[in-house]
Design a protein around this motif. Structure first.
Motif, PDB file in Angstrom:
ATOM      1  N   CYS A  17       0.844  -1.196   0.000  1.00 24.70           N
ATOM      2  CA  CYS A  17       0.000   0.000   0.000  1.00 24.70           C
ATOM      3  C   CYS A  17       0.883   1.251   0.000  1.00 24.70           C
ATOM      4  O   CYS A  17       1.771   1.388   0.841  1.00 24.70           O
ATOM      5  CB  CYS A  17      -0.920   0.013   1.213  1.00 24.70           C
ATOM      6  N   GLU A  21       0.027   4.182   0.782  1.00 24.08           N
ATOM      7  CA  GLU A  21      -0.307   5.069   1.888  1.00 24.08           C
ATOM      8  C   GLU A  21       0.342   4.635   3.200  1.00 24.08           C
ATOM      9  O   GLU A  21       0.922   5.451   3.902  1.00 24.08           O
ATOM     10  CB  GLU A  21      -1.834   5.128   2.094  1.00 24.08           C
ATOM     11  N   CYS A  22       0.201   3.321   3.532  1.00 23.39           N
ATOM     12  CA  CYS A  22       0.649   2.889   4.857  1.00 23.39           C
ATOM     13  C   CYS A  22       1.810   1.904   4.803  1.00 23.39           C
ATOM     14  O   CYS A  22       2.417   1.589   5.828  1.00 23.39           O
ATOM     15  CB  CYS A  22      -0.523   2.275   5.628  1.00 23.39           C
ATOM     16  N   CYS A  33      -6.831  -2.166   1.230  1.00 21.99           N
ATOM     17  CA  CYS A  33      -5.940  -2.130   2.387  1.00 21.99           C
ATOM     18  C   CYS A  33      -6.742  -1.835   3.665  1.00 21.99           C
ATOM     19  O   CYS A  33      -7.725  -1.089   3.631  1.00 21.99           O
ATOM     20  CB  CYS A  33      -4.871  -1.068   2.188  1.00 21.99           C
ATOM     21  N   CYS A  36      -5.996   0.091   5.874  1.00 28.85           N
ATOM     22  CA  CYS A  36      -5.905   1.511   6.250  1.00 28.85           C
ATOM     23  C   CYS A  36      -7.032   2.332   5.621  1.00 28.85           C
ATOM     24  O   CYS A  36      -7.168   3.520   5.898  1.00 28.85           O
ATOM     25  CB  CYS A  36      -4.545   2.091   5.866  1.00 28.85           C
ATOM     26  N   THR A  50      -7.404   2.678   2.222  1.00 23.37           N
ATOM     27  CA  THR A  50      -7.071   2.914   0.816  1.00 23.37           C
ATOM     28  C   THR A  50      -7.362   1.646   0.010  1.00 23.37           C
ATOM     29  O   THR A  50      -7.225   0.537   0.525  1.00 23.37           O
ATOM     30  CB  THR A  50      -5.563   3.239   0.703  1.00 23.37           C
TER      31      THR A  50
HETATM   32 ZN   LIG Z   1      -2.763   1.033   3.414  1.00 27.63          ZN
END
Ligand SMILES: [Zn+2]
Length: 296
Positions: free
Chosen positions: A3, A5-6, A31, A33, A35
């Motif tokens: 991912c 983002e995370c 994900c 998170c 996303t």
């Molecule tokens: Zn993520």
């Protein structure tokens, strides 16, 4: 895949592969998170889709976005609009950010090609929804009434990207980011927007044939909005990449343009240069540097 983002590894839901992603639940890569990613086979082509529209714009322009998206005049399109807004290729996130920034810094006059001494706080509507300024609600009501009288269905109303209304000037902005103008040659619904002959120079058949459906709708509706408000001036601004100039060459032969009723093609780089010249904030520059790669 990992991912973006995370950084967590996402385990794909393989039974969803092969179909397009139309919501989080239909994404192969979701994900924890929040996303998710579009279902393109190659990782490089996958679009990142964040968990909410607000996460796709800078914090400075988050206020008001949720409300506007929940009220966008094209009711049928609301869920799709919200979903698309979350994509890193959203056609709406950039205009929202730029116009909201201009509104907040009282510089909406920069969308005009000439120097102006217009009031700093015009009424503003995004996708037909009142979003600040002196008195935007009556504008939204007039817009709905025009739509109704044109015979548009409530679920399929014309949704101008941005409308800015000063006391004597109505500006409708049709924004393109990476894509060109919408073209639907021969579409039957065209005729509805060609009912006022004084707004056009070419025949109904010729205008339908070249197919600039979205621009024609905005031209027709914006012109009437200006008339109803007793504004002397109307401007349709087509904001986008350089290739929109080709469309301008065609539609300026079709629309009956006068000194008071104009069509302006505005390149992103021109608008951004004006904004830069009058002073911009680092968060804004940073956001655009990342998001405008597709339209320069
Ligand atoms: Zn993520």
């Amino acid at each position: 895949m990992k991912c973006e983002e995370c950084g967590d590894e996402i385990r794909p839901i393989l039974e969803l592969a092969g179909r397009s992603a139309v919501s989080r639940d239909t994404c192969v890569y979701q994900c924890a998170c929040g996303t998710c990613y579009s279902n393109a086979r190659s990782e490089r082509s996958r679009r990142k889709i964040v968990g909410s529209p607000e996460l796709n714009v800078p914090a400075e322009v988050q206020p008001g976005l949720g409300h506007v998206l929940s009220q966008a005049v094209n009711e049928r399109n609301r869920p799709t609009k919200k979903w698309k807004f979350c994509s890193d290729r959203s056609e709406d996130a950039v205009p929202w950010t730029v116009f909201r920034y201009l509104q907040g810094t009282r510089r909406l006059g920069l969308i005009l090609s000439e120097e102006s001494s217009l009031a700093p706080e015009p009424s503003v509507l995004f996708w037909g929804v009142p979003a600040g300024g002196s008195d935007p609600e009556p504008v939204a009501d007039q817009l709905k009434d025009i739509s109704r009288r044109l015979g548009e269905r409530v679920s399929g109303r014309t949704e101008p990207d941005v409308i800015v209304v000063w006391s004597n000037l109505v500006v409708v902005v049709e924004v393109k980011l990476g894509s060109g103008n919408d073209r639907q040659p021969g579409k039957r619904a065209f005729e509805r927007y060609l009912d006022k002959p004084y707004l056009y120079k070419q025949s109904t058949a010729a205008i339908m044939e070249s197919g600039y459906y979205e621009l024609v709708r905005n031209w027709r509706i914006g012109a009437e909005l200006a008339e109803r408000r007793g504004c002397q001036d109307f401007r349709l601004v087509n904001l986008g990449p350089p290739r929109l100039a080709e469309d301008t060459a065609v539609v300026t032969q079709q629309f009956a343009i006068t000194p008071r009723r104009r069509f302006d093609c505005l390149e992103w780089r021109v608008l951004l240069r004006r904004i830069g010249a009058s002073g911009s904030d680092p968060w804004f520059d940073h956001y655009l540097a990342r998001r405008m790669r597709f339209s320069r």
